[in-house]
Design a protein around this motif. Structure first.
Motif, mmCIF file in Angstrom:
data_model
loop_
_atom_site.group_PDB
_atom_site.id
_atom_site.type_symbol
_atom_site.label_atom_id
_atom_site.label_comp_id
_atom_site.label_asym_id
_atom_site.label_seq_id
_atom_site.Cartn_x
_atom_site.Cartn_y
_atom_site.Cartn_z
ATOM 1 N N ILE A 8 0.837 -1.203 0.000
ATOM 2 C CA ILE A 8 0.000 0.000 0.000
ATOM 3 C C ILE A 8 0.872 1.254 0.000
ATOM 4 O O ILE A 8 0.659 2.183 -0.785
ATOM 5 N N LYS A 9 1.866 1.282 0.872
ATOM 6 C CA LYS A 9 2.711 2.467 1.000
ATOM 7 C C LYS A 9 3.557 2.688 -0.258
ATOM 8 O O LYS A 9 3.834 3.822 -0.639
ATOM 9 N N ASN A 10 3.964 1.589 -0.894
ATOM 10 C CA ASN A 10 4.827 1.701 -2.071
ATOM 11 C C ASN A 10 4.062 1.629 -3.384
ATOM 12 O O ASN A 10 4.674 1.669 -4.457
ATOM 13 N N LYS A 11 2.728 1.508 -3.310
ATOM 14 C CA LYS A 11 1.856 1.485 -4.484
ATOM 15 C C LYS A 11 2.304 0.455 -5.514
ATOM 16 O O LYS A 11 2.571 0.778 -6.676
ATOM 17 N N VAL A 12 2.398 -0.793 -5.056
ATOM 18 C CA VAL A 12 2.697 -1.891 -5.969
ATOM 19 C C VAL A 12 1.555 -2.904 -5.910
ATOM 20 O O VAL A 12 0.902 -3.076 -4.878
ATOM 21 N N GLN A 13 1.301 -3.563 -7.025
ATOM 22 C CA GLN A 13 0.212 -4.521 -7.105
ATOM 23 C C GLN A 13 0.525 -5.781 -6.297
ATOM 24 O O GLN A 13 1.691 -6.124 -6.062
ATOM 25 N N VAL A 14 -0.546 -6.451 -5.881
ATOM 26 C CA VAL A 14 -0.399 -7.722 -5.169
ATOM 27 C C VAL A 14 -1.207 -8.791 -5.899
ATOM 28 O O VAL A 14 -2.168 -8.494 -6.610
ATOM 29 N N LYS A 15 -0.793 -10.022 -5.715
ATOM 30 C CA LYS A 15 -1.537 -11.168 -6.222
ATOM 31 C C LYS A 15 -1.882 -12.060 -5.027
ATOM 32 O O LYS A 15 -1.086 -12.190 -4.096
ATOM 33 N N PHE A 16 -3.060 -12.681 -5.069
ATOM 34 C CA PHE A 16 -3.440 -13.571 -3.976
ATOM 35 C C PHE A 16 -4.581 -14.475 -4.410
ATOM 36 O O PHE A 16 -5.261 -14.225 -5.416
ATOM 37 N N SER A 17 -4.761 -15.533 -3.654
ATOM 38 C CA SER A 17 -5.905 -16.430 -3.857
ATOM 39 C C SER A 17 -6.981 -16.029 -2.863
ATOM 40 O O SER A 17 -6.681 -15.664 -1.723
ATOM 41 N N TRP B 230 -9.493 -8.456 9.962
ATOM 42 C CA TRP B 230 -8.840 -7.448 9.129
ATOM 43 C C TRP B 230 -9.273 -7.614 7.674
ATOM 44 O O TRP B 230 -9.480 -8.727 7.210
ATOM 45 N N TYR B 231 -9.375 -6.486 6.985
ATOM 46 C CA TYR B 231 -9.849 -6.469 5.603
ATOM 47 C C TYR B 231 -8.921 -5.605 4.743
ATOM 48 O O TYR B 231 -8.425 -4.567 5.187
ATOM 49 N N LEU B 232 -8.710 -6.075 3.514
ATOM 50 C CA LEU B 232 -7.966 -5.317 2.521
ATOM 51 C C LEU B 232 -8.948 -4.588 1.621
ATOM 52 O O LEU B 232 -9.917 -5.181 1.130
ATOM 53 N N LEU B 233 -8.718 -3.319 1.397
ATOM 54 C CA LEU B 233 -9.523 -2.519 0.470
ATOM 55 C C LEU B 233 -8.679 -2.297 -0.771
ATOM 56 O O LEU B 233 -7.610 -1.679 -0.712
ATOM 57 N N ALA B 234 -9.134 -2.855 -1.906
ATOM 58 C CA ALA B 234 -8.310 -2.845 -3.112
ATOM 59 C C ALA B 234 -9.166 -2.850 -4.365
ATOM 60 O O ALA B 234 -10.330 -3.261 -4.346
ATOM 61 N N LYS B 235 -8.573 -2.397 -5.460
ATOM 62 C CA LYS B 235 -9.189 -2.509 -6.789
ATOM 63 C C LYS B 235 -8.574 -3.711 -7.471
ATOM 64 O O LYS B 235 -7.359 -3.806 -7.602
ATOM 65 N N ASP B 236 -9.424 -4.649 -7.897
ATOM 66 C CA ASP B 236 -8.877 -5.810 -8.594
ATOM 67 C C ASP B 236 -9.171 -5.725 -10.090
ATOM 68 O O ASP B 236 -9.834 -4.799 -10.563
ATOM 69 N N GLY B 237 -8.677 -6.699 -10.840
ATOM 70 C CA GLY B 237 -8.809 -6.670 -12.289
ATOM 71 C C GLY B 237 -10.226 -6.819 -12.793
ATOM 72 O O GLY B 237 -10.500 -6.577 -13.970
ATOM 73 N N ARG C 159 -13.204 -1.513 -11.369
ATOM 74 C CA ARG C 159 -12.403 -0.368 -10.950
ATOM 75 C C ARG C 159 -12.868 0.220 -9.640
ATOM 76 O O ARG C 159 -12.349 1.237 -9.198
ATOM 77 N N HIS C 160 -13.875 -0.408 -9.016
ATOM 78 C CA HIS C 160 -14.312 0.058 -7.709
ATOM 79 C C HIS C 160 -13.486 -0.617 -6.624
ATOM 80 O O HIS C 160 -13.010 -1.735 -6.782
ATOM 81 N N VAL C 161 -13.316 0.078 -5.514
ATOM 82 C CA VAL C 161 -12.597 -0.502 -4.384
ATOM 83 C C VAL C 161 -13.469 -1.582 -3.754
ATOM 84 O O VAL C 161 -14.631 -1.343 -3.422
ATOM 85 N N GLU D 154 -4.833 -3.698 -6.819
ATOM 86 C CA GLU D 154 -4.126 -2.501 -6.382
ATOM 87 C C GLU D 154 -4.577 -2.209 -4.946
ATOM 88 O O GLU D 154 -5.709 -1.787 -4.726
ATOM 89 N N PRO D 155 -3.728 -2.448 -3.963
ATOM 90 C CA PRO D 155 -4.133 -2.271 -2.565
ATOM 91 C C PRO D 155 -4.128 -0.801 -2.148
ATOM 92 O O PRO D 155 -3.195 -0.061 -2.483
ATOM 93 N N HIS D 156 -5.174 -0.384 -1.436
ATOM 94 C CA HIS D 156 -5.285 1.024 -1.044
ATOM 95 C C HIS D 156 -5.311 1.237 0.463
ATOM 96 O O HIS D 156 -4.866 2.280 0.943
ATOM 97 N N ALA D 157 -5.853 0.286 1.214
ATOM 98 C CA ALA D 157 -5.956 0.505 2.653
ATOM 99 C C ALA D 157 -6.277 -0.805 3.371
ATOM 100 O O ALA D 157 -6.664 -1.795 2.739
ATOM 101 N N LEU D 158 -6.110 -0.782 4.688
ATOM 102 C CA LEU D 158 -6.480 -1.908 5.548
ATOM 103 C C LEU D 158 -7.486 -1.407 6.571
ATOM 104 O O LEU D 158 -7.394 -0.269 7.040
#
Length: 311
Positions: A134-143, A169-176, A179-181, A158-162
């Protein structure tokens, strides 16, 4: 001195300054000497030395390791913690964790005196990696596997916040897939991979603004927050005052008959589940839409227990 001794001293200094800002060196020395006795009950080899030179070194290490700034006030001739609201929240969590850690260590041989819930949060092993992404604005991959789906999906996001809610705990992200979080529960997220693919956001994501009027993890896109008025019996009201339901909570009436509060929130499933947990100790005064939802839920629950349905 052991590493545990250093960390223990750092946190004792912070605890003292949290409870009594502008404490002098002598105040800190007396407090640490007093607290060492309790800590040695769980580790008799623990030694915590303290001097003015040690304090100055500790202040530097507390800033570098724990991210908390300690300053000296010439006016009050004492030390105090300098932090904003977010830093203060993080600091309080850190101190709570330290207190819990020490208490549980002390209670290892005190099973008859302490009982812990067997539930434990899951997915927290990925917090550090996700925060880095999130801090470095890099994409993540996960199952990821939803509770209502058998198949596991593979995401690039694209991870934006926790966000934390009720020990999850929840990840707030835009996935492929859009385009909504979106919200992803960490206890259902596996095989996390931090990629080197950078992303740029057209608009800065503001988690505080997104969840300002939310109870839980659901943030409606096309609704307006509602003014909600709830009435609690006096007994339940004591709990509601000591631990408010939400930061928007305002007390309207507080007497021997009821505690009446107002909230400004979206009407979401998370809020409904919380309000239903109060049973007959709570009554919704407004809005009508929420009154109807609560009444319908209680009626459905009652029907499950009527004589005809139980046969």
């Amino acid at each position: 001195m052991s590493k545990r001794g250093y960390i223990s001293r750092y946190l004792l200094i912070l605890k003292k300054l949290r409870a009594r800002p502008n404490s002098s060196y002598e105040d800190l020395q007396r407090y640490i000497e007093n607290q060492v006795g309790y800590m040695q009950m769980q580790d008799d080899a623990l030694s915590i030395g303290f001097s003015k030179r040690t304090l100055q070194r500790d202040i530097r290490e507390i800033r570098n390791i724990l991210g908390v700034d300690i300053e000296y006030s010439k006016t009050s001739k004492g030390y105090f913690i300098s932090q904003n609201e977010m830093e203060n929240m993080n600091f309080q969590r850190m101190v709570e964790a330290f207190d819990m850690f020490n208490s549980l260590n002390l209670a290892q041989d005190a099973a008859p005196f302490i009982h812990l819930e067997k539930r434990k949060p899951q997915g927290t092993e990925n917090l550090y990696g996700l925060l880095y992404a999130i801090k470095n604005k890099v994409q993540v991959k996960f199952s990821y596997q939803k509770f209502w789906e058998d198949e596991i999906s593979h995401r690039k996001a694209e991870p934006h916040a926790l966000k934390e809610f009720k020990n999850r705990w929840y990840l707030l992200a835009k996935d492929g897939k859009g385009r909504h979080v979106k919200t992803f529960a960490l206890d259902r997220l596996t095989n996390l991979e931090i990629t080197k693919l950078a992303f740029e956001s057209r608009e800065a994501y503001n988690i505080e603004e997104t969840f300002r009027y939310c109870f839980g993890i659901i943030s409606p896109d096309d609704e307006e927050p509602q003014d909600i008025i709830l009435s609690f019996d006096p007994f339940q009201g004591k709990y509601i005052k000591s631990l408010p339901l939400h930061e928007t909570q305002v007390v309207l009436i507080d007497n021997d008959d009821e505690l009446r509060i107002q909230l400004t929130l979206y009407l979401t499933h998370d809020l409904m589940m919380e309000l239903l947990s109060f049973g007959d100790n709570m009554k919704v005064i407004k809005p009508q839409a929420l009154i109807t939802q609560i009444k319908t839920a209680h009626e459905k629950a009652y029907k499950q227990y009527n004589t005809k349905a139980s046969r």
